[in-house]
Structure formats: structure tokens, C-alpha cells
Design an enzyme around this catalytic site. Sequence first.
Site, PDB file in Angstrom:
ATOM      1  CB  ALA A  11      51.290  50.167  42.483  1.00 39.35           C
ATOM      2  N   GLY A  14      45.017  45.219  44.163  1.00 37.72           N
ATOM      3  CA  GLY A  14      44.371  44.590  42.932  1.00 37.72           C
ATOM      4  C   GLY A  14      45.493  44.520  41.838  1.00 37.72           C
ATOM      5  CB  ILE A  15      45.027  44.366  37.982  1.00 38.93           C
ATOM      6  CG1 ILE A  15      44.591  45.787  37.837  1.00 38.93           C
ATOM      7  CG2 ILE A  15      43.749  43.376  38.061  1.00 38.93           C
ATOM      8  CD1 ILE A  15      43.923  46.024  36.476  1.00 38.93           C
ATOM      9  CB  SER A 138      36.371  49.011  32.014  1.00 37.44           C
ATOM     10  OG  SER A 138      35.329  47.896  32.249  1.00 37.44           O
ATOM     11  CE1 TYR A 163      35.231  52.380  36.296  1.00 33.59           C
ATOM     12  CE2 TYR A 163      34.002  50.730  35.170  1.00 33.59           C
ATOM     13  CZ  TYR A 163      35.151  51.273  35.806  1.00 33.59           C
ATOM     14  OH  TYR A 163      36.309  50.290  35.707  1.00 33.59           O
TER      15      TYR A 163
END
Length: 282
Positions: A11, A14-15, A138, A163
Site C-alpha cells: 500500500a 502506486g495503485i 494482470s 511474471y
Amino acid sequence: MAAITTIITGATSGIGKETALALAKKGHALYLLVRDVVKGDELVRQLKQQTVNKEIFSVKCDLSDLHSVYTAAEKLKSRLFAINVLINNAGGMYPMRKLSHDGFEMTFAVNHLGHFALTMHLMPLLQKGQARIINISSEAHKMGKPDFDDLNSEKSYSSMRVYGAAKLFNIYFTKSLAEKYRDKGITAFALHPGVVNTAFGAGAGGMTGFFLTIARPFMITPEQGAQTTIYLATESGLHTKSGTYFKKKKLAKVSSAADDAAARERLWQVSEEILMAHPAGL
């Protein structure tokens, strides 16, 4: 009415940071699981200044260290009766192969194994809270081809390949949670946040770094990237969609590999075996 208790990993930037701010404004009691305690405490101070919410706390948790994950989970269990939302947001891509504290390839450790361990250790509180579990995946999962015989990428290493596999594992984990805990009141969702302009992938070389550099002017902001996470954490009536994948706050298709039930179950079994063999246990 009691505040909604929400746990967020990753946290401090970024998002994740934008998600924390939005949920703080909505009155959630927030527990921010952070690797860097100084940054975590500073974020808590900022969020309290920006909102009227005083129920915001940071807890040290390094997802690449299973003992750290266990310690964080125990601290939460000592403080909380139930958890209503768990947002497994933290992630990472590493240009060079490196190993976690426990000897696992770092992309696998941070993006999947650490979150699997955290979720399993917190499951009693998640069940009490009839929780939503939100896993940040993603579109890169569509490049994912899991190799269960080489989870540590000892044979070869490509940052995008590992990834993609890790993001595929996020979807496997989501589907398994929805299936295994359906009768326990748990719902689980995976999502693609968009291609977000953050520090993610910083230091990436080769073609990955080249494409990130070219794409950066066209990326969305972290605030925009957080919108689907916020939607899944707050929208009512989503229980019938448990186990699904979202993009731009709408259901989205996953790759054919993501629907492989046998691979999904194998990942769960392998993950359980790793944790049971670790001193922190399950």
C-alpha cells in the site's frame, strides 16, 4: 455500524496507495501490510491527515519472507476478531533472477507464495468476516505457462515469462479460493488494473525495459489503476461472480491456461506442501 476491516499489501505506492486512500475515505478500518515500516508509518500519517479516519494502522510484512508473513498474520489475529476484505495487491518483477529469504525465486515468492501464506494464516478471521479476497493479477497472465518442475527458474530465467506465470497463479489461486471456500462465505476475485504508470518494473533491462520506456507516456495513472480494486472491495451483489476476473470494473476473459483445473489444483497442493515444510507451518 462497525467499520469494514480491510487488509492491503503493497500500500505504500502506486495503485495500493490510491486504493488505501479511497477506502480510508469510505471509513474502512485499514491495516496496511508493509515491507518498509518507515514508509508505512508515514503513509498512515498522511492518510489520517487527508481523511477523518483514525482507524488506519501499519503492520510489518515482507512477503518474500514466510516467517515475516506468519508474524504479521499472528499480530493481526491478536488484534482482530474478523476481516472483511483482503487485498493481495503487492507484486514485483525482477530483471535478474534472485532468491527470496526462503530460497524461492523472487517473482514466485512475492506475487504468489507470500500471498498464499498470508491468506491461509488469516483464513479463520476471513471466514468470520465473510470476506472478499481480491488478488491483483494482470493481462500478462496470458503469457503464463507454469512449469511446476522448475518453479525456481533454475533452468532458465526471463523476467516476463516468470511474471506471466505468477500472474496466472493469481488467477488459479482466486478460482481455488472461490471453489474451496464457497460454503464458508468467502468470495474471491482477480483483476487486471490496467497498464499503470508506477515505479513497477523499475530497473528492468532488455526488451522489457525498452517496452516499458516506450509505453510509459500512454499508461494510466495509479488513481485510475485502482478503480477496479476499489469497485471489487465495495460494490454490493458480487457474490455470484466469485472466482472471476475483472478489467475496467467488468468481467473479462482469461486465457485457456487459466481454466486448467488440474494445474490450479497442483499449484494449491505445491503451495501447501511448501508451507507445511516451512518452520512457520500452515
